[in-house]
Motif scaffolding. Structure first.
Motif, PDB file in Angstrom:
ATOM      1  N   GLU A 165      21.699 -16.759   9.153  1.00  0.00           N
ATOM      2  CA  GLU A 165      23.048 -16.317   9.491  1.00  0.00           C
ATOM      3  C   GLU A 165      22.990 -15.209  10.549  1.00  0.00           C
ATOM      4  OE1 GLU A 165      26.746 -15.918  10.084  1.00  0.00           O
ATOM      5  OE2 GLU A 165      26.132 -17.380   8.560  1.00  0.00           O
ATOM      6  N   ASP A 166      23.636 -15.455  11.699  1.00  0.00           N
ATOM      7  CA  ASP A 166      23.592 -14.454  12.778  1.00  0.00           C
ATOM      8  C   ASP A 166      24.876 -13.639  12.889  1.00  0.00           C
ATOM      9  OD1 ASP A 166      25.364 -16.297  13.759  1.00  0.00           O
ATOM     10  OD2 ASP A 166      24.281 -16.695  15.634  1.00  0.00           O
ATOM     11  N   GLY A 167      25.826 -13.891  12.003  1.00  0.00           N
ATOM     12  CA  GLY A 167      27.050 -13.099  12.024  1.00  0.00           C
ATOM     13  C   GLY A 167      28.022 -13.473  13.123  1.00  0.00           C
TER      14      GLY A 167
ATOM     15  N   CYS B 182      31.201 -18.036  16.124  1.00  0.00           N
ATOM     16  CA  CYS B 182      31.252 -19.113  17.112  1.00  0.00           C
ATOM     17  C   CYS B 182      29.952 -19.909  17.181  1.00  0.00           C
ATOM     18  CB  CYS B 182      31.605 -18.557  18.492  1.00  0.00           C
ATOM     19  SG  CYS B 182      33.321 -17.974  18.602  1.00  0.00           S
ATOM     20  N   THR B 183      29.067 -19.757  16.174  1.00  0.00           N
ATOM     21  CA  THR B 183      27.854 -20.569  16.106  1.00  0.00           C
ATOM     22  C   THR B 183      27.739 -21.188  14.721  1.00  0.00           C
ATOM     23  OG1 THR B 183      26.459 -18.703  15.383  1.00  0.00           O
ATOM     24  CG2 THR B 183      26.632 -19.112  17.761  1.00  0.00           C
TER      25      THR B 183
ATOM     26  N   ARG C  61      12.504 -23.158  11.383  1.00  0.00           N
ATOM     27  CA  ARG C  61      13.018 -22.322  12.457  1.00  0.00           C
ATOM     28  C   ARG C  61      14.537 -22.289  12.427  1.00  0.00           C
ATOM     29  NH1 ARG C  61       9.505 -22.180  17.855  1.00  0.00           N
ATOM     30  NH2 ARG C  61       7.432 -22.195  16.964  1.00  0.00           N
ATOM     31  N   CYS C  62      15.098 -21.109  12.769  1.00  0.00           N
ATOM     32  CA  CYS C  62      16.551 -20.952  12.781  1.00  0.00           C
ATOM     33  C   CYS C  62      17.144 -21.556  14.052  1.00  0.00           C
ATOM     34  CB  CYS C  62      16.940 -19.474  12.712  1.00  0.00           C
ATOM     35  SG  CYS C  62      16.558 -18.693  11.127  1.00  0.00           S
ATOM     36  N   LEU C  63      18.214 -22.305  13.852  1.00  0.00           N
ATOM     37  CA  LEU C  63      18.959 -22.856  14.976  1.00  0.00           C
ATOM     38  C   LEU C  63      20.370 -22.281  14.948  1.00  0.00           C
ATOM     39  CD1 LEU C  63      17.940 -26.634  14.814  1.00  0.00           C
ATOM     40  CD2 LEU C  63      16.920 -24.804  16.197  1.00  0.00           C
ATOM     41  N   HIS C  64      20.868 -21.876  16.132  1.00  0.00           N
ATOM     42  CA  HIS C  64      22.217 -21.311  16.249  1.00  0.00           C
ATOM     43  C   HIS C  64      22.965 -22.130  17.304  1.00  0.00           C
ATOM     44  CE1 HIS C  64      20.442 -18.009  14.012  1.00  0.00           C
ATOM     45  NE2 HIS C  64      19.539 -17.869  14.977  1.00  0.00           N
ATOM     46  N   GLU C  65      23.698 -23.121  16.855  1.00  0.00           N
ATOM     47  CA  GLU C  65      24.380 -24.025  17.768  1.00  0.00           C
ATOM     48  C   GLU C  65      25.841 -23.601  17.931  1.00  0.00           C
ATOM     49  OE1 GLU C  65      23.941 -28.004  16.488  1.00  0.00           O
ATOM     50  OE2 GLU C  65      21.746 -27.974  16.548  1.00  0.00           O
TER      51      GLU C  65
END
Length: 430
Positions: free
Chosen positions: A305-307, A310-311, A319-323
């Motif tokens: 979770e990147d906060g 909009c992703t 691996r983390c993916l932030h689309e």
């Protein structure tokens, strides 16, 4: 009133009234001349009525309102539109009229007025009658007036002479310059042409939207005759790229050689999908991040979770993916339901003209997302783009006039503009 005086006045009135017909084709279509000194002429004014008939003569008085000398000429045309004098040969032309100088042209001598130049009619024109004319100059800073004057009478002291005074009637003069001819390419001025044929450049009010032609600025507005915008943010959040902006093309992201603090791989593709029930334009940018010493993510957990609303955050192969979100959701995430709660604007009162447009734009995006018809979805999101663009402009204006702090205006304006741009791209999707 004597019979002769009444007759003369009647003839004068008839001639002037009869001359006020539309300009003959010759005035509009005859090529402009070149003065004897080789300088090309410009059309400064049109005279719909130029009279030389029944003891009436026309006088044209012109003043140079500029700061430099100009050549000035008067061309006359008979009732058939044939030009009756040659400015290039000096017939009806005066060169190097000084700044502030006034000159007078006439179609014949009278006993009451002074003239610098009397025009001589040239074959095939032998009778001018009720013709037309035009003033030509090497600069448009010349203002002119015209009169019809009888040639027989002069001004006398009525206490000592019974002779009647001369008839002097003002004739129409139409300046020829136009706002288009006066365009100065300054987005913060309104270009025009005044009654003297002189170009004007009126500075618009501060806060008026403008376009500086720079891809690295947004929300431009005029301030003291300068088109000023806010710098766009080119930060892509990747420490392994150097982020710059090119005024012509916009943001650039150059990879940093042998960057090891963060391993980032990015793939970007664009596609448009249209079905009978869905309208979406998708731009996908997938970022995979692993920091040195950081444990690999675990599938099914929220470790990635990147906060960023909009992703879409996922874990794939450890691996983390932030689309980024796509389509209408990408616009909606920039317009949270909670409203304009942006940190730099904390404690500030957002203008009602902004909040109303924000709510309207968010509603239109929501309706577009729920619409099952492609064309209707495009129309709704297109309306949202215009409403959000208007909100962004009002934020910039509020910041310019001190109703919002610079920090609040910058961030809020950029957010609304980003949402407007994305909505506009969705509306234009094929």
């Amino acid at each position: 009133m004597t019979l002769s005086r009444a007759f003369c006045l009647a003839v004068t009135a008839c001639l002037v009234a009869g001359a006020a017909v539309p300009v003959h084709a010759g005035v509009a279509d005859t090529p402009l001349p070149t003065f004897a000194d080789g300088k090309p002429a410009q059309l400064a004014a049109v005279l719909p009525a130029v009279v030389k008939d029944n003891n009436l003569r026309t006088y044209v008085v012109c003043t140079n309102l500029g700061a430099t000398p100009v050549d000035v000429g008067l061309e006359v045309f008979d009732q058939g539109g044939v030009r009756g004098n040659t400015v290039a040969a000096g017939n009806g032309a005066l060169l190097n009229v000084a700044a502030g100088g006034t000159v007078t042209f006439s179609t014949g001598n009278t006993v009451v007025m002074h003239e610098e130049q009397v025009l001589t009619l040239e074959p095939p024109v032998t009778v001018l009658g009720q013709g037309s004319g035009r003033v030509v100059t090497t600069g448009l800073q010349v203002a002119c007036t015209a009169y019809a004057v009888d040639r027989l009478h002069q001004i006398r002291d009525p206490r000592r002479s019974a002779e009647r005074p001369p008839s002097i009637i003002v004739l129409p003069v139409q300046p020829a310059c136009t706002p288009a001819a006066c365009a100065d390419a300054d987005p913060c001025t309104v270009d025009g042409c005044d009654h003297a044929g002189v170009c004007t450049h009126t500075v618009v009010a501060d806060g008026t939207p403008c376009d500086d032609g720079n891809a690295c600025t947004t929300g431009e507005a005029c301030v003291a005759d300068q088109c000023i915008g806010n710098p766009v943010s080119c930060d892509d959040g990747n420490v392994c790229t150097t982020d710059t902006c090119d005024p012509a093309s916009g943001c650039l992201h150059t990879p940093v050689p042998e960057c090891s603090s963060t391993t980032t791989s990015t793939t970007t593709s664009s596609s448009t999908t249209v079905t009978t029930s869905t309208l979406s334009t998708m731009t996908t940018s997938t970022t995979t991040t692993t920091l040195p010493g950081e444990p690999a993510c675990v599938l099914g957990t929220s470790d990635c979770e990147d906060g960023d609303p909009c992703t879409v955050d996922t874990c794939t192969a450890g691996r983390c993916l932030h689309e980024p979100t796509t389509g209408f959701a990408a616009v909606a995430c920039l317009l949270p339901e909670t409203g304009l709660e942006i940190a730099p604007c904390a404690g500030e009162r957002i203008p009602r003209s902004v909040t109303l447009r924000y709510a309207q734009g968010r509603s239109l995006v929501g309706r577009a997302a729920q619409s099952g018809r492609i064309e209707q979805g495009r129309q709704l999101v297109g309306k949202a783009a215009k409403v959000l663009q208007g909100a962004a402009r009002r934020v910039i204006t509020a910041g310019t006039h001190g109703r919002l702090s610079p920090a609040c205006a910058d961030v809020l304006g950029a957010t609304l503009q980003e949402a407007a741009d994305l909505a506009s791209r969705l509306a234009a999707a094929p």
